[in-house]
Design a protein around this motif. Structure first.
Motif: not given
Length: 433
Positions: A260, A322-323, A326-327, A402, A405
């Motif tokens: 990723t 991680t979320v 990524m956002r 989303d 993620y």
């Protein structure tokens, strides 16, 4: 009960360093080949397939690429068996020969216009050879690095497996940029220039094969080989289901996170963040340089505090951040901010990448160590690592980016659960010393 009992022969420091470099350098070719095939397919697809539109040619080349990728578990099985029966050095030499043959065949193969259906057949066979090689290289090199390194520094030395792996990615990026922007025109690349990177791959493989001639065989394998009753193979591996599950569980989160934030991140920076391709390439290159440089530091840290703490840090940080990361990357206002965020993500997964080779090797007894690492690793990477980019693009296409993620977070959570509940009985993972 620990199964990893270090037995290091009387190697000088120079001999050990040479052997460790030779043992890990095959990963450079692996990821160089990965990037080169994908990056240059737009230039060589028309040379191997019947005339048609560009999309059809690219789809055909992608299909051949996928078939080669699916050969990795077969390579993990065959090369793992060879490494456990005939020696780590023999398996690593055969692996690099297969890489060289595949790259050379692609570089020298005449076009479809000249030899017809033989051209795509040669491409397919070459990719099958490379797939076998890629599948076997990881297990054999991970095993060798773990066995040849000094007992108190196995984490440090084994971390160089990912250093060379990232160097392969960086080298492919450099070759691509130099050919595109310095040496050749698009027309020249399409006519014959695409053969150059595959020729470079073959030369690199030959140089590593020569370098591996001076490798010292693992003392642990030599000792086990003298014991006629110490047979390995798939049947013996089945007596270690907990360890096999451990390799699969650790690889699941690690490979999805790695793919990723390295391979898919270039497309993410362009498609989602809105950066140019040139900016995306520079960010990926710079972040990979940092990533490669910190691997030995994380490996050395594991020798002091234990593997388990680093694996737990990877799992916990990956689940929590991680979320949000990524956002944050998706809304980055500048290339510098994007670079810093991607680098932070790569530092987070270094708790896995720097020591994953030695952790997995330390789970198995000598007679089945290479197979035990290679086969479950190759299966997991083929199913989850190879599909990470596709899953990401699919979620984006259906309008729920989303969810990807959370998918990555879930895969990392599986690795965290593996550390907590599958591997706690192995004190090599706890102590790492």
């Amino acid at each position: 009960m620990p199964v990893f009992q270090p037995q290091i022969g009387a190697l000088t420091t120079a001999q050990r360093i040479r052997s460790i470099i030779a043992g890990s350098a095959g990963n450079l070719i692996e990821y160089y080949d990965w990037y080169v095939y994908a990056a240059f397919s737009m230039y060589f697809a028309h040379s191997f397939f019947p005339p048609g539109n560009a999309t059809t040619e690219l789809l055909r080349s992608a299909a051949v690429f996928a078939i080669g990728f699916l050969m990795r578990p077969v390579g993990g099985w065959l090369m793992g068996l060879m490494a456990d029966r005939h020696g780590r050095r023999a398996a690593l030499s055969l692996s690099i020969m297969a890489m060289c043959t595949g790259s050379l065949a692609i570089a020298l193969c005449p076009s479809y216009e000249r030899i017809g259906v033989i051209a795509p057949s040669v491409l397919l066979v070459a990719r099958l050879l490379q797939g076998l090689s890629l599948g076997g290289e990881y297990g054999a090199s991970a095993t060798y690095l773990s066995e040849i390194a000094p007992p108190a520094q196995r984490g440090f030395y084994a971390s160089f497996q990912y250093v060379t792996l990232v160097m392969g990615q960086l080298l492919a990026l450099v070759v691509l940029l130099v050919l595109q922007f310095v040496l050749l025109s698009p027309a020249q690349l399409g006519a014959w220039g695409w053969r150059i990177p595959f020729g470079i791959g073959a030369l690199l493989a030959l140089s590593i094969l020569w370098f591996r001639r001076g490798m010292a065989e693992s003392e642990q394998f030599s000792t086990a080989a003298r014991d006629r009753s110490a047979h390995g193979g798939l049947r013996v591996l089945l007596h270690h289901p907990r360890e096999v599950l451990g390799v699969c569980g650790l690889t699941l989160g690690g490979t999805v996170a790695f793919y990723t934030f390295t391979i898919y991140m270039q497309k993410y920076l362009v498609n989602t963040v809105g950066l140019s391709r040139e900016q995306s390439t520079l960010i990926s290159t710079a972040s990979l340089v940092v990533f490669a440089l910190v691997q030995p530091a994380f490996g050395a840290l594991s020798d002091r505090v234990g593997r388990r703490r680093l694996l737990l840090s990877f799992g916990v940080l990956g689940c929590l951040f991680t979320v949000p990361l990524m956002r944050a990357i998706s809304t980055a206002q500048s290339p510098l901010v994007a670079f810093m965020l991607v680098t932070v993500a790569l530092l987070g997964i270094s708790g896995y990448t720097s020591i994953n080779a030695v952790v997995k090797a330390e789970l198995f007894p000598t007679r089945v160590r290479a197979l035990g690492v290679a086969l479950p690793y190759a299966l997991t990477v083929s199913v989850f690592g190879g599909t990470a980019e596709y899953v990401a693009l699919w979620f984006r296409q259906i309008g729920h980016e989303d969810l990807f993620y959370w998918y990555v977070t879930g895969c990392i959570a599986c690795s965290l659960l593996t550390v907590l509940f599958v591997l706690p009985a192995h004190d090599r993972i706890t102590q790492g010393k």
